[in-house]
Scaffold this active site. Sequence first.
Site, PDB file in Angstrom:
ATOM      1  N   CYS A  98       0.832  -1.205   0.000  1.00  0.00           N
ATOM      2  CA  CYS A  98       0.000   0.000   0.000  1.00  0.00           C
ATOM      3  C   CYS A  98       0.867   1.255   0.000  1.00  0.00           C
ATOM      4  O   CYS A  98       2.002   1.250   0.495  1.00  0.00           O
ATOM      5  CB  CYS A  98      -0.910   0.017   1.217  1.00  0.00           C
ATOM      6  SG  CYS A  98      -2.194  -1.249   1.193  1.00  0.00           S
TER       7      CYS A  98
ATOM      8  N   GLU B  80       0.474   3.928   1.771  1.00  0.00           N
ATOM      9  CA  GLU B  80       0.738   4.408   3.127  1.00  0.00           C
ATOM     10  C   GLU B  80       1.941   3.684   3.740  1.00  0.00           C
ATOM     11  O   GLU B  80       2.756   4.297   4.430  1.00  0.00           O
ATOM     12  CB  GLU B  80      -0.491   4.215   4.024  1.00  0.00           C
ATOM     13  CG  GLU B  80      -1.690   5.047   3.603  1.00  0.00           C
ATOM     14  CD  GLU B  80      -2.610   4.326   2.620  1.00  0.00           C
ATOM     15  OE1 GLU B  80      -3.763   4.750   2.504  1.00  0.00           O
ATOM     16  OE2 GLU B  80      -2.187   3.339   1.985  1.00  0.00           O
TER      17      GLU B  80
ATOM     18  N   CYS C 123      -6.566   1.540   4.397  1.00  0.00           N
ATOM     19  CA  CYS C 123      -7.221   0.247   4.589  1.00  0.00           C
ATOM     20  C   CYS C 123      -6.961  -0.218   6.028  1.00  0.00           C
ATOM     21  O   CYS C 123      -6.145   0.374   6.746  1.00  0.00           O
ATOM     22  CB  CYS C 123      -6.690  -0.776   3.588  1.00  0.00           C
ATOM     23  SG  CYS C 123      -4.983  -1.300   3.887  1.00  0.00           S
TER      24      CYS C 123
ATOM     25  N   CYS D 178      -3.266  -0.947   6.837  1.00  0.00           N
ATOM     26  CA  CYS D 178      -2.469   0.275   6.978  1.00  0.00           C
ATOM     27  C   CYS D 178      -2.816   1.025   8.262  1.00  0.00           C
ATOM     28  O   CYS D 178      -1.947   1.653   8.864  1.00  0.00           O
ATOM     29  CB  CYS D 178      -2.636   1.173   5.760  1.00  0.00           C
ATOM     30  SG  CYS D 178      -1.726   0.556   4.333  1.00  0.00           S
TER      31      CYS D 178
END
Length: 155
Positions: free
Chosen positions: A67, A69, A107, A110
């Site tokens: 991801c 992040e 998400c 994360c």
Amino acid sequence: MRDEEVPNPASGYTDPIVRDLVAAAFETIRDRYVLARHQIAAAVLDADGRVHLGLHVDAMVGRAAVCAEAGALSAARLVTSASLLAVAAVRFPKPTEPPLARVVPPCGLCRELLLDHAPHISVVLPHPEDPLIPLACLLPHKYVGTKWPAPLTQP
């Protein structure tokens, strides 16, 4: 992609910190968008005022994807141990979608990861009227294991 047709979602925010984070994430994904490879970019602000960027890296095997992040968190930790204050992520539209980039919340994975490493971090939400909230509010019952001392995992 039709870069010039996709408006920067930062323009909808009045808070200068939020606007700058969203703009940084948007510009990153606008410049690096690749269908089925890179669709989201994230920007993390540290206590020294620096912005660290991350790019979503998709994979054929979904679990291997990274991801944006997580990438921004890693980029920040490569260069500083300063507290991380805020994170924003922007999703760029696919060619088959309306040309609107949008701010997206982290998400669940994360959320856990960011709170492990930045327990007081705030997140930019796609609500310009109230855009910045503590990430812990999105994950009020975070998993707390025994790997690290409790103070690192408590917001």
